[in-house]
Design an enzyme around this catalytic site. Structure first.
Site, short mmCIF file in Angstrom:
data_model
loop_
_atom_site.label_atom_id
_atom_site.label_comp_id
_atom_site.label_asym_id
_atom_site.label_seq_id
_atom_site.Cartn_x
_atom_site.Cartn_y
_atom_site.Cartn_z
CE1 TYR A 238 -3.71 2.55 1.14
CE2 TYR A 238 -1.82 3.58 2.19
CZ TYR A 238 -3.12 3.64 1.74
OH TYR A 238 -3.83 4.80 1.88
CD GLU B 112 -5.96 4.32 -0.85
OE1 GLU B 112 -6.05 4.60 0.36
OE2 GLU B 112 -6.91 3.86 -1.50
#
Ligand code: GDP
Ligand code: MN
Length: 387
Positions: free
Chosen positions: A101, A189
């Site tokens: 992530y 993101e």
């Protein structure tokens, strides 16, 4: 403005962030054609602006055209947390060794950017933050200094990214930071950022929120807008430069100021009606803007009454009233309307409005009274002129 995944990936690609090539499809046949073009196996992905598509059945692997057809037809039209899937993104499937992530966002409290990196990707970051907060490496970045290579290395190391992915992840973080800053985003993101078995690091998903305040220096953002508006009314309103949000009800609303427009929606609900829209015409309320607003609202066939709620501030009541009168002369409106005018020189304004009053153009002095009248006029059971 939130981008769809496929748009986010286009944005990433401009900044050198590796993504899989692919294409969009709005029909099952197009999806199969895109899958054939990408080469199997492919992944077929719902394009909706909400996370957790995978869990909701909106992300499927297909190893041949029959499977692609089956998945495409199941995903198109699927409702994912209230978002109906109208478009698919089809890309060549990647082999995944690890899911990570990475994101940049603004930490307003700290007055700095916030970078977050985790070796626990592929799950929602909120879940990781709750279950295992230490699994997320965080770093505040001073916008005046920017992200250095040493910062990126520290984040990647602290997050526990596997050794073979370190260099790739650092490179992507530096590019993602450029994308965030130069690309005027509020959020970028990547979840998951993957490591492939052959050692490549790669963005498998893209979440990008652009900062609307920077739109003036990004004419290319217009390309992102088209498909994000499936609502005809919103398209028309945008073309006229109005702040409009379509809603499901039947009382059209025009107000000056976002706060007043929201309260107007509330008051219509409070008296048992249902607003057809939010529309803020801003401080001025001149004839041109008012005429545009009336045009947009009357193009909505669900609207059965219009409630114009204007508070005269710097723009005085008589100017507002003259604007309304001129607008009514320009646009042919068959729908009944109630006008509430208050604030600076409201009395003078109401006198002007009195000249155009009729059974279907009614002036009311208070917001509540006006809302009641508008809702009653919108109700087909109410005989006209019963006030
Ligand atoms: P989200 O659920 O809305 O965040 O959608 P994602 O794009 O993140 O996809 C969800 C999950 O599907 C990922 O975490 C992966 O596990 C899986 N996935 C997506 N693309 C691929 C792919 O190309 N290959 C494989 N094997 N899995 C994929
Ligand atoms: Mn994801």
């Amino acid at each position: 403005m939130d981008l769809f995944e496929y748009q986010g990936k286009q944005y990433f690609a401009r900044y050198g962030i590796p993504v899989s090539p692919g294409g969009t499809a709005d029909t099952v046949d197009e999806a199969v054609a895109q899958a054939d073009r990408a080469g199997y196996p492919v992944v077929i992905k719902a394009q909706v602006q909400v996370g957790g598509r995978g869990k909701a059945g909106g992300v499927k692997l297909a190893t041949n055209a029959d499977e692609a057809r089956l998945h495409a037809s199941n995903i198109l039209g699927l409702d994912i947390k209230g978002h109906v899937v109208r478009r698919l993104w089809i890309e060549r499937a990647s082999d995944i060794a690890k899911e990570y992530y990475a994101s940049f966002t603004l930490d307003r409290g700290a007055k700095a950017y916030l970078a977050m990196v985790s070796a626990r990707g592929g799950v929602e970051i909120e879940t990781v933050a709750e279950e295992d907060p230490d699994a997320i490496a965080r770093l505040h970045i001073d916008p005046a200094v920017g992200l250095t290579e040493a910062d990126a290395r520290r984040l990647v190391t602290e997050a526990g990214i596997d050794r073979e992915a370190v260099d790739g992840a650092i490179g992507i973080l530096l590019n993602l930071y450029r994308c965030y800053v130069e690309g005027d985003a509020d959020l970028v993101e990547i979840n998951p950022l993957i490591l492939t078995p052959d050692g490549r690091v790669h963005a498998l998903d893209a979440k990008v929120t652009l900062d609307d305040n920077a739109a003036f220096r990004h004419p290319e953002w217009d390309d992102f807008r088209d498909i994000d508006e499936f609502d005809e009314r919103e398209r028309l309103a945008r073309s006229k430069g109005l702040q409009y949000v379509g809603l499901d009800g039947y009382v059209g609303i025009i107000a000056n100021g976002a706060g007043l427009a929201m309260s107007t929606c509330d008051v219509v609900n409070q008296v048992g009606g249902s607003p057809a829209n939010f529309l803020d015409i801003g401080g001025g309320a001149n004839a041109e803007v008012m005429a545009n607003a009336l045009e947009v609202i009357s193009s909505d066939h669900k609207v059965r009454a219009i409630f114009i709620n204007i508070f005269g501030g710097i723009t005085r009541g008589e100017e507002v009233a003259n604007g309304i009168v001129t607008a009514l002369g320009r646009v042919d409106i068959k729908i009944p309307m109630v006008i509430r005018l208050d604030g600076t020189n409201a009395e003078e304004g109401r006198e002007i409005l009195a000249r155009v009053e009729s059974d279907t153009v009614i002036s009311a002095p208070t917001m509540l009274d006006a809302a009641r009248k508008a809702v009653a006029l919108a109700d087909p059971a109410t005989p006209q002129g019963s006030f």
